[in-house]
Design an enzyme around this catalytic site. Sequence first.
Site, mmCIF file in Angstrom:
data_model
loop_
_atom_site.group_PDB
_atom_site.id
_atom_site.type_symbol
_atom_site.label_atom_id
_atom_site.label_comp_id
_atom_site.label_asym_id
_atom_site.label_seq_id
_atom_site.Cartn_x
_atom_site.Cartn_y
_atom_site.Cartn_z
ATOM 1 N N GLU A 39 0.817 -1.215 0.000
ATOM 2 C CA GLU A 39 0.000 0.000 0.000
ATOM 3 C C GLU A 39 0.848 1.261 0.000
ATOM 4 O O GLU A 39 0.518 2.239 -0.668
ATOM 5 C CB GLU A 39 -0.959 0.003 1.199
ATOM 6 C CG GLU A 39 -2.032 -1.085 1.162
ATOM 7 C CD GLU A 39 -2.906 -0.997 -0.078
ATOM 8 O OE1 GLU A 39 -2.931 0.069 -0.733
ATOM 9 O OE2 GLU A 39 -3.573 -1.992 -0.401
ATOM 10 N N TYR A 122 -6.298 6.669 3.751
ATOM 11 C CA TYR A 122 -6.455 5.558 2.819
ATOM 12 C C TYR A 122 -5.703 4.314 3.280
ATOM 13 O O TYR A 122 -6.280 3.221 3.399
ATOM 14 C CB TYR A 122 -5.984 5.936 1.403
ATOM 15 C CG TYR A 122 -5.770 4.685 0.584
ATOM 16 C CD1 TYR A 122 -6.856 3.988 0.087
ATOM 17 C CD2 TYR A 122 -4.490 4.136 0.420
ATOM 18 C CE1 TYR A 122 -6.688 2.787 -0.589
ATOM 19 C CE2 TYR A 122 -4.313 2.942 -0.252
ATOM 20 C CZ TYR A 122 -5.407 2.273 -0.754
ATOM 21 O OH TYR A 122 -5.249 1.091 -1.403
ATOM 22 N N ASP A 140 -9.774 5.377 -2.281
ATOM 23 C CA ASP A 140 -8.627 5.916 -3.006
ATOM 24 C C ASP A 140 -9.151 6.680 -4.218
ATOM 25 O O ASP A 140 -10.360 6.847 -4.390
ATOM 26 C CB ASP A 140 -7.673 4.787 -3.430
ATOM 27 C CG ASP A 140 -8.252 3.985 -4.568
ATOM 28 O OD1 ASP A 140 -9.491 3.907 -4.670
ATOM 29 O OD2 ASP A 140 -7.484 3.434 -5.371
ATOM 30 N N CYS A 195 -13.177 1.686 -15.264
ATOM 31 C CA CYS A 195 -13.677 3.055 -15.072
ATOM 32 C C CYS A 195 -12.483 3.990 -14.878
ATOM 33 O O CYS A 195 -12.382 4.724 -13.898
ATOM 34 C CB CYS A 195 -14.604 3.086 -13.860
ATOM 35 S SG CYS A 195 -15.639 4.563 -13.749
ATOM 36 N N CYS A 202 -16.408 1.514 -20.893
ATOM 37 C CA CYS A 202 -17.756 1.250 -20.398
ATOM 38 C C CYS A 202 -18.347 -0.047 -20.946
ATOM 39 O O CYS A 202 -19.226 -0.653 -20.326
ATOM 40 C CB CYS A 202 -18.649 2.435 -20.703
ATOM 41 S SG CYS A 202 -18.099 3.964 -19.893
#
Length: 295
Positions: A39, A122, A140, A195, A202
């Site tokens: 992370e 986050y 995020d 996305c 899409c």
Amino acid sequence: MATVSSLDPGAVLGWFDRVARDLPWRDPDCTGWGVLVSEVMLQQTPVARVEPIWLDWMARWPVPSALAAAGQGEVLRAWGKLGYPRRALRLHAAATAIAAEHGDVVPSDVDTLLGLPGIGAYTARAVAAFAYGQRVPVVDTNVRRVVARAVHGAADAGPPSTTRDLADVEVLLPREPARAARYSAALMELGAVVCVARTPRCADCPVYADCAWQRAGRPAYAGPAKVVQKFAGTDRQVRGRLLDVLRGAPGPVSRAALDAAWDEPGQRDRCLHSLLVDGLVEQTDNGMFALPGEG
DNA sequence: AAATCGTGGGG
DNA sequence: TCCCCAAGATT
């Protein structure tokens, strides 16, 4: 009964089960330490660049105390060119605290995690959810964008607001903790591969039919203009150049060697000074410059 | 709270 | 080529 939002967990999780990338820190056997390291490395740095470095770190420093025992210069070298090298020093400091105060085990509590250097809103929740299966919102940039489109019908997220962003996602989370954690991972994946910011795919989206942005006719982004981060000619570039000289040398280098990295003396001096202040560079007794601990 | 902090890939 | 952008944190 159950409210079906435009980000229906069944649809999102079903999609995630089929297409999720096989990233090493998603291995069920990955430790909390492995998740934490991933992370921090992934803060503002793409997956493709992180993966090889993460594998190297896990083999070399499999537990926090192992990293804590390493020198700062060694850690900065291993960080390589991931960028924002202060993250490496903060991760080293976090490992030291975890080894000394938490029995060499990464904390699972969000508030405790927030107290560690380099861990913010986050990262604390990402560790709690992905390493320990807790039901906490993980927000995020990907999740913010997915929610902005699918739920709010906007082309992109507005300025970040931790409180509002967390609340936005909290109401979407499935009740069962492990399922909620996986849902968060799925939302992030959706934002990362479908996305996406520039040209969303899409046609591949599992919630296309429910997407508020689609239904609204894909209106253009209406929020405040986003700040464009320059790089060429900035202090950030100069600091990177200077650090690159030090990483490329086996030990301390002369002032002249650093001077060759940038031709504008004023900016160069200012940047070298800021690196010294940040603890990313040290000056040796005989006036040379080195990565911290290597002088 | 807006600015700062690296680096490199892709459109 | 240039510009956008990438699993943010800190001050």
